[in-house]
Design a protein around this motif. Sequence first.
Motif, short mmCIF file in Angstrom:
data_model
loop_
_atom_site.label_atom_id
_atom_site.label_comp_id
_atom_site.label_asym_id
_atom_site.label_seq_id
_atom_site.Cartn_x
_atom_site.Cartn_y
_atom_site.Cartn_z
N TYR A 229 -8.54 39.37 -109.67
CA TYR A 229 -9.24 39.97 -110.81
C TYR A 229 -9.91 38.87 -111.62
O TYR A 229 -9.51 37.70 -111.56
CB TYR A 229 -8.26 40.76 -111.68
CG TYR A 229 -7.84 42.08 -111.06
CD1 TYR A 229 -8.70 43.18 -111.10
CD2 TYR A 229 -6.61 42.22 -110.44
CE1 TYR A 229 -8.32 44.39 -110.52
CE2 TYR A 229 -6.23 43.43 -109.86
CZ TYR A 229 -7.10 44.51 -109.91
OH TYR A 229 -6.73 45.70 -109.34
N SER B 247 -1.35 49.61 -106.15
CA SER B 247 -2.54 50.36 -106.56
C SER B 247 -3.81 49.60 -106.21
O SER B 247 -4.78 50.18 -105.73
CB SER B 247 -2.52 50.64 -108.07
OG SER B 247 -1.44 51.48 -108.39
N THR B 248 -3.77 48.31 -106.42
CA THR B 248 -4.94 47.49 -106.08
C THR B 248 -5.25 47.63 -104.60
O THR B 248 -6.42 47.76 -104.21
CB THR B 248 -4.67 46.01 -106.44
OG1 THR B 248 -4.36 45.93 -107.83
CG2 THR B 248 -5.87 45.14 -106.12
N ARG C 219 10.78 52.92 -111.06
CA ARG C 219 10.71 54.04 -111.99
C ARG C 219 11.12 55.33 -111.31
O ARG C 219 10.90 55.51 -110.13
CB ARG C 219 9.26 54.21 -112.46
CG ARG C 219 8.85 53.25 -113.54
CD ARG C 219 7.55 53.72 -114.12
NE ARG C 219 6.47 52.83 -113.77
CZ ARG C 219 5.33 53.23 -113.23
NH1 ARG C 219 5.13 54.49 -112.95
NH2 ARG C 219 4.40 52.38 -112.95
N PRO D 273 7.82 46.24 -106.15
CA PRO D 273 8.02 46.28 -107.60
C PRO D 273 6.71 46.48 -108.36
O PRO D 273 5.63 46.29 -107.80
CB PRO D 273 8.64 44.92 -107.93
CG PRO D 273 8.37 44.05 -106.76
CD PRO D 273 8.18 44.95 -105.58
N SER D 274 6.84 46.84 -109.60
CA SER D 274 5.67 47.00 -110.45
C SER D 274 4.87 45.70 -110.48
O SER D 274 5.43 44.62 -110.59
CB SER D 274 6.14 47.37 -111.86
OG SER D 274 5.04 47.70 -112.64
N GLY D 275 3.56 45.83 -110.30
CA GLY D 275 2.71 44.64 -110.30
C GLY D 275 2.57 43.99 -108.94
O GLY D 275 1.88 42.97 -108.80
N ALA D 276 3.19 44.57 -107.90
CA ALA D 276 3.13 43.98 -106.55
C ALA D 276 1.74 44.04 -105.95
O ALA D 276 1.42 43.26 -105.04
CB ALA D 276 4.13 44.68 -105.63
N GLY D 277 0.93 44.99 -106.43
CA GLY D 277 -0.43 45.13 -105.89
C GLY D 277 -0.66 46.42 -105.13
O GLY D 277 -1.68 46.59 -104.47
N ALA E 38 -4.00 39.68 -107.25
CA ALA E 38 -3.24 40.91 -106.99
C ALA E 38 -3.00 41.13 -105.50
O ALA E 38 -1.99 41.73 -105.13
CB ALA E 38 -3.97 42.11 -107.59
N HIS F 194 7.06 54.67 -105.65
CA HIS F 194 8.12 53.88 -106.26
C HIS F 194 9.50 54.23 -105.72
O HIS F 194 10.35 53.38 -105.58
CB HIS F 194 8.16 54.15 -107.78
CG HIS F 194 7.43 53.13 -108.56
ND1 HIS F 194 6.11 53.28 -108.90
CD2 HIS F 194 7.83 51.95 -109.04
CE1 HIS F 194 5.75 52.22 -109.58
NE2 HIS F 194 6.77 51.40 -109.68
N SER G 236 -9.54 38.15 -114.47
CA SER G 236 -8.52 37.51 -115.30
C SER G 236 -7.83 36.35 -114.57
O SER G 236 -7.07 35.60 -115.16
CB SER G 236 -7.45 38.54 -115.67
OG SER G 236 -6.91 39.12 -114.48
#
Length: 276
Positions: free
Chosen positions: A11, A42-43, A274, A36-40, A17, A204, A13
């Motif tokens: 990204y 959705s990307t 989650r 885990p959350s942030g693993a990529g 990802a 998840h 930023s």
Amino acid sequence: MLSVTDLQKTYPSGDEALKGVSLDVTGNETVAVIGPSGAGKSTFIRCINRLTEPTGGTVELDGLEITGLSGKELRNARRDMGMIFQEYNLIERLTVMENVLSGRLGYVSTWNAFRRKFDGDDIERAYEVLERVGLEGHENNRADELSGGQRQRVGIARAILQRPKILLVDEPTSSLDPETSRAVMDLLVEIADEDDIPVLINIHEVDLAEEYSDQIVGLRDGEKVFEGTPEDLDETARGQIYRGEEIPDESAVKSPSDDGSSASDSATQEGAMRRG
Ligand SMILES: Nc1ncnc2c1ncn2[C@@H]1O[C@H](COP(=O)(O)OP(=O)(O)OP(=O)(O)O)[C@@H](O)[C@H]1O
Ligand SMILES: [Mg+2]
């Protein structure tokens, strides 16, 4: 067949990802992507249909390189990939029928795009699809009158109306209670089977992934750290995916394509599993 090779996304930023993820999805298999959350996760799904633009690698669907397309060709190719979202992405003040028909337009972002005409065939097929997902009789309900489970069924109907070659599904159950989640998963697997298309699904809930998928892919920190069947997902694999533990033995990584997946050595990040 979907063939993803060395997919990368950094990204603006600076967030890396995806650090080169490869995956083939064929037949009518259901492939769950966990991590885990942030693993990529959705990307990854969004880079496949280029709702997010990848910064490297290629995506091919039935031999067509999606990553090389633009304009009309890209829009057409996107129709071949039915996308189902976590938050449903319905147009609240439109009816169920109107929301489903919007699938014919690809990705509707504006009110204007919606005002185009639909032909009789589209409408007839929309009735069929709504019946198939169990929403017959709700055609004229407004989207904002529906329960979460019904809303997700509208999302699924919209995706399958376009007769996609694959379903890309991002966390379809995370806003739903366990029972409704299972009904949605049942429906997705049934569609894969009946329409003979693969389903790639971010999820998840590891127990749902194990129960419903043929293959499981574990992402961690932008890398594929596991690929195997639900039976292969043992404690070691879970440790790798959710706690970034080292692989004690190479054979623990089930990677048929042997594309250089490796365990992340980054600091422990709590696996945010989650529950809906
Ligand atoms: N639009 C964006 N701009 C900058 N960084 C982003 C953007 N979207 C995601 N990221 C970053 O990319 C990484 C992967 O995010 P992504 O949303 O793909 O993870 P995820 O596995 O889907 O997580 P979750 O389980 O929470 O949905 C994270 O570090 C995230 O902060
Ligand atoms: Mg996500």
